[in-house]
Design a protein around this motif. Sequence first.
Motif, PDB file in Angstrom:
ATOM      1  N   ALA A 288     112.296  61.862  31.638  1.00 38.85           N
ATOM      2  CA  ALA A 288     112.984  62.666  30.626  1.00 38.85           C
ATOM      3  C   ALA A 288     112.051  63.648  29.689  1.00 38.85           C
ATOM      4  O   ALA A 288     112.524  64.329  29.017  1.00 38.85           O
ATOM      5  CB  ALA A 288     114.032  62.031  29.861  1.00 38.85           C
ATOM      6  N   ARG A 289     110.542  63.278  29.899  1.00 41.60           N
ATOM      7  CA  ARG A 289     109.779  63.887  29.107  1.00 41.60           C
ATOM      8  C   ARG A 289     109.985  63.701  27.467  1.00 41.60           C
ATOM      9  O   ARG A 289     109.664  64.402  26.717  1.00 41.60           O
ATOM     10  CB  ARG A 289     109.639  65.530  29.291  1.00 41.60           C
ATOM     11  CG  ARG A 289     109.516  65.875  30.752  1.00 41.60           C
ATOM     12  CD  ARG A 289     108.013  65.492  31.281  1.00 41.60           C
ATOM     13  NE  ARG A 289     107.864  66.129  32.521  1.00 41.60           N
ATOM     14  CZ  ARG A 289     107.783  65.310  33.658  1.00 41.60           C
ATOM     15  NH1 ARG A 289     108.074  63.884  33.477  1.00 41.60           N
ATOM     16  NH2 ARG A 289     107.635  66.015  34.540  1.00 41.60           N
ATOM     17  N   ALA A 290     110.687  62.602  27.227  1.00 44.55           N
ATOM     18  CA  ALA A 290     110.990  62.379  25.916  1.00 44.55           C
ATOM     19  C   ALA A 290     109.870  61.217  25.204  1.00 44.55           C
ATOM     20  O   ALA A 290     109.448  60.667  25.560  1.00 44.55           O
ATOM     21  CB  ALA A 290     112.235  61.514  26.057  1.00 44.55           C
ATOM     22  N   GLU A 291     109.990  61.485  23.967  1.00 43.54           N
ATOM     23  CA  GLU A 291     109.188  60.404  22.987  1.00 43.54           C
ATOM     24  C   GLU A 291     109.780  59.152  22.903  1.00 43.54           C
ATOM     25  O   GLU A 291     110.961  59.138  22.953  1.00 43.54           O
ATOM     26  CB  GLU A 291     109.242  61.319  21.620  1.00 43.54           C
ATOM     27  CG  GLU A 291     108.424  60.461  20.423  1.00 43.54           C
ATOM     28  CD  GLU A 291     108.208  61.500  19.367  1.00 43.54           C
ATOM     29  OE1 GLU A 291     108.662  62.647  19.295  1.00 43.54           O
ATOM     30  OE2 GLU A 291     108.113  60.764  18.004  1.00 43.54           O
ATOM     31  N   PHE A 292     108.917  58.210  22.851  1.00 43.11           N
ATOM     32  CA  PHE A 292     109.496  56.911  22.904  1.00 43.11           C
ATOM     33  C   PHE A 292     108.621  55.843  21.786  1.00 43.11           C
ATOM     34  O   PHE A 292     107.446  56.147  21.594  1.00 43.11           O
ATOM     35  CB  PHE A 292     109.776  56.189  24.284  1.00 43.11           C
ATOM     36  CG  PHE A 292     108.346  55.827  24.857  1.00 43.11           C
ATOM     37  CD1 PHE A 292     107.450  54.806  24.576  1.00 43.11           C
ATOM     38  CD2 PHE A 292     107.809  56.927  25.696  1.00 43.11           C
ATOM     39  CE1 PHE A 292     106.173  54.557  25.000  1.00 43.11           C
ATOM     40  CE2 PHE A 292     106.371  56.683  26.229  1.00 43.11           C
ATOM     41  CZ  PHE A 292     105.549  55.355  25.842  1.00 43.11           C
TER      42      PHE A 292
ATOM     43  N   LEU B 173     107.940  42.778  29.716  1.00 47.54           N
ATOM     44  CA  LEU B 173     107.496  43.588  30.700  1.00 47.54           C
ATOM     45  C   LEU B 173     108.413  44.605  31.464  1.00 47.54           C
ATOM     46  O   LEU B 173     108.466  45.904  31.393  1.00 47.54           O
ATOM     47  CB  LEU B 173     106.854  43.108  31.897  1.00 47.54           C
ATOM     48  CG  LEU B 173     106.100  44.088  32.780  1.00 47.54           C
ATOM     49  CD1 LEU B 173     105.114  44.831  32.178  1.00 47.54           C
ATOM     50  CD2 LEU B 173     105.219  43.122  33.905  1.00 47.54           C
ATOM     51  N   GLU B 174     109.716  43.993  31.757  1.00 48.94           N
ATOM     52  CA  GLU B 174     110.817  44.930  32.398  1.00 48.94           C
ATOM     53  C   GLU B 174     111.262  45.927  31.396  1.00 48.94           C
ATOM     54  O   GLU B 174     111.349  47.027  31.462  1.00 48.94           O
ATOM     55  CB  GLU B 174     111.936  43.747  32.955  1.00 48.94           C
ATOM     56  CG  GLU B 174     112.711  44.514  33.984  1.00 48.94           C
ATOM     57  CD  GLU B 174     113.928  43.678  34.165  1.00 48.94           C
ATOM     58  OE1 GLU B 174     113.664  42.219  34.261  1.00 48.94           O
ATOM     59  OE2 GLU B 174     114.999  44.062  34.383  1.00 48.94           O
ATOM     60  N   ARG B 175     111.635  45.450  30.191  1.00 52.46           N
ATOM     61  CA  ARG B 175     112.208  46.467  29.255  1.00 52.46           C
ATOM     62  C   ARG B 175     111.215  47.514  29.100  1.00 52.46           C
ATOM     63  O   ARG B 175     111.345  48.820  28.781  1.00 52.46           O
ATOM     64  CB  ARG B 175     112.563  45.607  27.941  1.00 52.46           C
ATOM     65  CG  ARG B 175     112.984  46.440  26.800  1.00 52.46           C
ATOM     66  CD  ARG B 175     113.463  45.637  25.597  1.00 52.46           C
ATOM     67  NE  ARG B 175     112.059  44.764  25.142  1.00 52.46           N
ATOM     68  CZ  ARG B 175     111.176  44.936  24.543  1.00 52.46           C
ATOM     69  NH1 ARG B 175     111.014  46.013  24.099  1.00 52.46           N
ATOM     70  NH2 ARG B 175     110.251  44.064  24.080  1.00 52.46           N
ATOM     71  N   CYS B 176     109.845  46.961  28.851  1.00 51.89           N
ATOM     72  CA  CYS B 176     108.788  47.934  28.481  1.00 51.89           C
ATOM     73  C   CYS B 176     108.589  49.137  29.519  1.00 51.89           C
ATOM     74  O   CYS B 176     108.670  50.305  29.333  1.00 51.89           O
ATOM     75  CB  CYS B 176     107.492  47.239  28.566  1.00 51.89           C
ATOM     76  SG  CYS B 176     106.412  47.374  27.301  1.00 51.89           S
ATOM     77  N   LEU B 177     108.619  48.583  30.732  1.00 50.74           N
ATOM     78  CA  LEU B 177     108.511  49.509  32.149  1.00 50.74           C
ATOM     79  C   LEU B 177     109.765  50.569  32.079  1.00 50.74           C
ATOM     80  O   LEU B 177     109.699  51.850  32.310  1.00 50.74           O
ATOM     81  CB  LEU B 177     108.288  48.891  33.252  1.00 50.74           C
ATOM     82  CG  LEU B 177     107.140  48.243  33.470  1.00 50.74           C
ATOM     83  CD1 LEU B 177     106.690  47.408  34.809  1.00 50.74           C
ATOM     84  CD2 LEU B 177     105.741  49.116  33.315  1.00 50.74           C
ATOM     85  N   GLU B 178     110.774  49.809  31.889  1.00 55.71           N
ATOM     86  CA  GLU B 178     112.278  50.692  31.962  1.00 55.71           C
ATOM     87  C   GLU B 178     111.969  51.872  30.638  1.00 55.71           C
ATOM     88  O   GLU B 178     112.408  53.079  30.925  1.00 55.71           O
ATOM     89  CB  GLU B 178     113.366  49.828  31.536  1.00 55.71           C
ATOM     90  CG  GLU B 178     114.339  49.792  32.322  1.00 55.71           C
ATOM     91  CD  GLU B 178     115.409  48.853  32.070  1.00 55.71           C
ATOM     92  OE1 GLU B 178     116.220  48.849  30.972  1.00 55.71           O
ATOM     93  OE2 GLU B 178     115.655  47.911  32.725  1.00 55.71           O
ATOM     94  N   ILE B 179     111.651  51.426  29.453  1.00 51.86           N
ATOM     95  CA  ILE B 179     111.687  52.778  28.535  1.00 51.86           C
ATOM     96  C   ILE B 179     110.354  53.593  28.833  1.00 51.86           C
ATOM     97  O   ILE B 179     110.859  54.726  28.691  1.00 51.86           O
ATOM     98  CB  ILE B 179     111.244  52.120  27.163  1.00 51.86           C
ATOM     99  CG1 ILE B 179     112.346  51.069  26.732  1.00 51.86           C
ATOM    100  CG2 ILE B 179     110.959  52.805  26.053  1.00 51.86           C
ATOM    101  CD1 ILE B 179     112.060  50.426  25.401  1.00 51.86           C
ATOM    102  N   TYR B 180     109.430  53.179  29.410  1.00 49.66           N
ATOM    103  CA  TYR B 180     108.372  54.172  29.861  1.00 49.66           C
ATOM    104  C   TYR B 180     108.558  54.913  30.783  1.00 49.66           C
ATOM    105  O   TYR B 180     108.517  56.001  30.723  1.00 49.66           O
ATOM    106  CB  TYR B 180     107.225  53.209  30.149  1.00 49.66           C
ATOM    107  CG  TYR B 180     105.862  54.087  30.580  1.00 49.66           C
ATOM    108  CD1 TYR B 180     105.166  55.078  29.776  1.00 49.66           C
ATOM    109  CD2 TYR B 180     105.606  53.854  31.813  1.00 49.66           C
ATOM    110  CE1 TYR B 180     104.147  55.564  30.114  1.00 49.66           C
ATOM    111  CE2 TYR B 180     104.306  54.883  32.388  1.00 49.66           C
ATOM    112  CZ  TYR B 180     103.656  55.648  31.516  1.00 49.66           C
ATOM    113  OH  TYR B 180     102.587  56.424  31.956  1.00 49.66           O
TER     114      TYR B 180
END
Length: 355
Positions: A80-84, A67-74
Amino acid sequence: MENGSIPIIQIEEQFRIMADTAPVMIWISGVDKLCYFFNAGWLRFTGRTQEEEYGNGWAEGVHPDDLERCLEIYVGSFDARAEFKMEYRLKRHDGQYRWLLDHGVSRYAPDGAFAGYIGSCIDITELKEDEIRKNDFIGMVSHELKTPLTSLNALLQVAQAKLKTNEDTFLRSGIEKAVNQVKKMGTMINGFLNVSRLESGKITIDKQHFNLGELVSDIIEETELSLSVHEIHFIPCEAVTVYADRDKIGSVMANLLSNAVKYSPKGKRITVNCKVEENTASVSVKDDGMGIAPHDVKKLFDRYYRVESKQTRHISGFGIGLYLCAEIMEWHGGKIWVESELGKGSTFFFSLPLT
Ligand code: ADP
C-alpha cells in the motif's frame, strides 16, 4: 558529477558516516521488498554480517512469535506504500531478545518512481518491560477488587429481594441505588481487567451465529433498566445473522449506549439504527449531546484517551471503553467510527462483515 562544489562521492560518504554513527538501527529495502543495506548500528546489535542480513536474512533474528505479524505488517504496508510502525523482538549478538520499535517509510527516486523502503529502529525493551509490569499490576488489582465486590453484590441482591414488600421506602430505594452503584463499579473494574487481558494477549474470541437485531434490542432494554432517563428509539433492520462473539459485540453496543447517555445530559433522545448492506451489517447510535471536536475524533479510540473540556470534567470515566470497542471490532474484521459535530451531537457506527 558535482553538486555545487562538493563531489557526489563525498556527499555519499558523509551520509554513510551519518547512518553508521546515528544511535539508531537502519535498514533499506528495494522495490522487490528485499533488504540490501543495514547500517553499522544494526550489524553491531545483531552481531551478524551485511551478507547474512541481506534479502530476508534479517528475519532469522526475529522472535518466532513475532515473525508472522511482522511480515504481515511489512508486506501489507509495502504493497500500500504506507508508513508503518511495528514492535517486535530481535535477537541481540549475546542471544538476548530485545524489543524494537521499527518505523518504516517508502522511498522515491528523484524522478518520483517508487524505490523501496527505509526503516529505523530503536530499542524499547525497558519501556516495554515497564508497560508489562504496569499492565500486570492493573490486572492484579482489578482481579482482587472483583472478589469482594461479587460478595457485596450477592448480599445486596438478597437484601433487595427480602425488602421488596417492606414499607420503608427509604430503605427500598437505598438498596436499589446501592445495587446500581455496585453494578457501575463492576463495569469499571471489568473494563480494566479487559484492558489488562487484551494487552497480555489473553482475550479469546468465541464466535457463534446470532441475530444482530435481537442482541441490539436486548442491550437497549438492559440500558433502559439500569441507566436511563433518556428515551431510546430503535429503528430495527431486517433479520440478519452474524458470525461473531455475541458477548463482546454486546459489550460494544452497551458501551456506545452508555456513552450516548453519559455525554448527552441535555439531549434526551438517542436513536439506534440497524442497517444491512450487501456485505455488512451495521449499527449506529446517535445522540444530541455535546459532540466531539475534529482533533479529538482522531484520538478517541486510543487507550486512556478522554476529551478534556469544561463539560467532560465532571463525567467519570477512564477512556478505555472505546479502545476496547475498537479492538473487538478489529478482531472481527469489522469497523467502528464516529461522525460528530461539536455542540450538536454524535453518531457512533460499527459494522460487521457478513460471511
Ligand atoms: P470514558 O467514557 O470512560 O471516558 P470512552 O473510551 O468510552 O471512555 O470514551 C472516550 C472519550 O470519548 C470520552 O471521555 C468522551 O470524552 C468521548 N466520548 C465518547 N462517547 C461520546 C459521545 N457519545 N459524545 C461525546 N463524547 C463522547
